[in-house]
Design a protein around this motif. Structure first.
Motif, PDB file in Angstrom:
ATOM      1  N   GLU A 131       0.813  -1.218   0.000  1.00  0.00           N
ATOM      2  CA  GLU A 131       0.000   0.000   0.000  1.00  0.00           C
ATOM      3  C   GLU A 131       0.844   1.265   0.000  1.00  0.00           C
ATOM      4  O   GLU A 131       0.296   2.373  -0.039  1.00  0.00           O
ATOM      5  N   GLU A 140       6.244  12.813  -3.050  1.00  0.00           N
ATOM      6  CA  GLU A 140       4.972  12.553  -2.378  1.00  0.00           C
ATOM      7  C   GLU A 140       4.849  11.078  -1.988  1.00  0.00           C
ATOM      8  O   GLU A 140       5.137  10.181  -2.782  1.00  0.00           O
ATOM      9  N   THR A 142       2.138   8.217  -0.607  1.00  0.00           N
ATOM     10  CA  THR A 142       0.751   7.838  -0.330  1.00  0.00           C
ATOM     11  C   THR A 142       0.752   6.449   0.289  1.00  0.00           C
ATOM     12  O   THR A 142       1.504   5.570  -0.120  1.00  0.00           O
ATOM     13  N   ALA A 144      -2.071   3.556   1.149  1.00  0.00           N
ATOM     14  CA  ALA A 144      -3.461   3.162   0.913  1.00  0.00           C
ATOM     15  C   ALA A 144      -4.242   4.311   0.276  1.00  0.00           C
ATOM     16  O   ALA A 144      -5.398   4.552   0.612  1.00  0.00           O
ATOM     17  N   GLY A 145      -3.568   5.044  -0.617  1.00  0.00           N
ATOM     18  CA  GLY A 145      -4.209   6.138  -1.337  1.00  0.00           C
ATOM     19  C   GLY A 145      -4.255   7.454  -0.598  1.00  0.00           C
ATOM     20  O   GLY A 145      -4.678   8.469  -1.164  1.00  0.00           O
ATOM     21  N   GLN A 146      -3.810   7.477   0.653  1.00  0.00           N
ATOM     22  CA  GLN A 146      -3.837   8.709   1.450  1.00  0.00           C
ATOM     23  C   GLN A 146      -2.480   9.399   1.389  1.00  0.00           C
ATOM     24  O   GLN A 146      -1.443   8.785   1.621  1.00  0.00           O
ATOM     25  N   LEU A 147      -2.487  10.691   1.084  1.00  0.00           N
ATOM     26  CA  LEU A 147      -1.258  11.468   0.990  1.00  0.00           C
ATOM     27  C   LEU A 147      -0.669  11.695   2.383  1.00  0.00           C
ATOM     28  O   LEU A 147      -1.362  12.148   3.294  1.00  0.00           O
ATOM     29  N   ILE A 148       0.613  11.374   2.543  1.00  0.00           N
ATOM     30  CA  ILE A 148       1.303  11.495   3.824  1.00  0.00           C
ATOM     31  C   ILE A 148       2.435  12.501   3.688  1.00  0.00           C
ATOM     32  O   ILE A 148       3.251  12.412   2.762  1.00  0.00           O
ATOM     33  N   GLU A 149       2.507  13.432   4.611  1.00  0.00           N
ATOM     34  CA  GLU A 149       3.553  14.461   4.559  1.00  0.00           C
ATOM     35  C   GLU A 149       4.859  13.916   5.111  1.00  0.00           C
ATOM     36  O   GLU A 149       4.885  13.240   6.145  1.00  0.00           O
ATOM     37  N   LYS A 200       4.043   6.743  10.113  1.00  0.00           N
ATOM     38  CA  LYS A 200       3.351   7.121   8.879  1.00  0.00           C
ATOM     39  C   LYS A 200       3.167   5.942   7.922  1.00  0.00           C
ATOM     40  O   LYS A 200       2.517   6.088   6.880  1.00  0.00           O
TER      41      LYS A 200
END
Length: 224
Positions: A131, A140, A142, A144-149, A200
């Motif tokens: 994932e 960038e 991601t 599981a499709g979620q953007l993580i800083e 994260k």
């Protein structure tokens, strides 16, 4: 990726150093051929950006010596000598690429990425394990499709671990790829970055091999 910039024009070297850092490269600088050869002998660089007009040796003569020591080290010539004959000489001596001054820094970065792709560590690629998806061009992450800083060091550390998936990286190896000469490194810096990354990423994504280092299980897709 550790880049050694061999350039005696100090204002240009400082500007290039900042641009390379911004793009996620580890960049160190020397201003003469003698220092360049010492650095190469200690295996402290993965790629060379070489000016030909050095104070103690012509750059082409230096390149010839480098090729006797290290046939595979990628070298990009960056010089004011812009004739076709000069370019042919540089490439014939073993340079991987040749860029004339003045130049656009974006073109330089693009050419460095081409060389990175040849080495199998392309910053213009997307690396995916499960994932976790790291876009090395846009920096960038991601999950599981979620953007993580990510911070700059977190990005660089995760990139190294993903590129070396399936291989154990010691703390010393990671430090050499994260920090430049003279940059202050706390004794637990890598551990701290690993700790923040783990928060994260999926559970147990980064594994600790006690007394040895860190690893990510290999199952990698890399797309240009």
């Amino acid at each position: 990726m550790r880049i050694l910039l061999v350039e005696d024009d100090l204002p240009l070297a400082r500007a290039l150093h900042q641009s390379l850092r911004t793009e996620g490269f580890i960049a160190n600088h020397v201003a003469d051929a003698k220092s360049a050869l010492l650095t190469i002998d200690t295996n402290e660089c993965d790629m060379l950006i070489l000016d030909l007009g050095l104070p103690d040796m012509d750059g082409l003569a230096l390149l010839k010596q480098i090729r006797k020591k290290n046939v595979a080290l990628p070298v990009l010539i960056l010089t004011a000598r812009d004739s076709i004959e000069d370019k042919i000489k540089g490439l014939d001596q073993g340079a991987d690429d040749y860029l004339s001054k003045p130049f656009d820094v974006n073109e330089l970065i693009a050419r460095l990425r081409v060389i990175e792709r040849r080495l199998g560590t392309a910053t213009s690629s997307t690396i995916t394990i499960g994932e976790v998806n790291l876009d090395c061009a846009s920096h960038e992450l991601t999950v599981a499709g979620q953007l993580i800083e990510l911070s700059r060091k977190e990005f660089m550390l995760l990139k190294v671990l993903l590129e070396q998936a399936g291989r154990i990286q010691s703390r010393e190896q990671l430090e050499s790829k994260l920090y430049e000469w003279g940059e202050e490194v706390a004794s637990n810096a890598v551990e701290v970055h690993i700790h923040h990354l783990r928060k994260k990423l999926p559970e147990a994504f980064i594994k600790t091999i006690r007394g040895v280092g860190y690893s990510i299980k290999a199952s990698t897709n890399i797309e240009s």
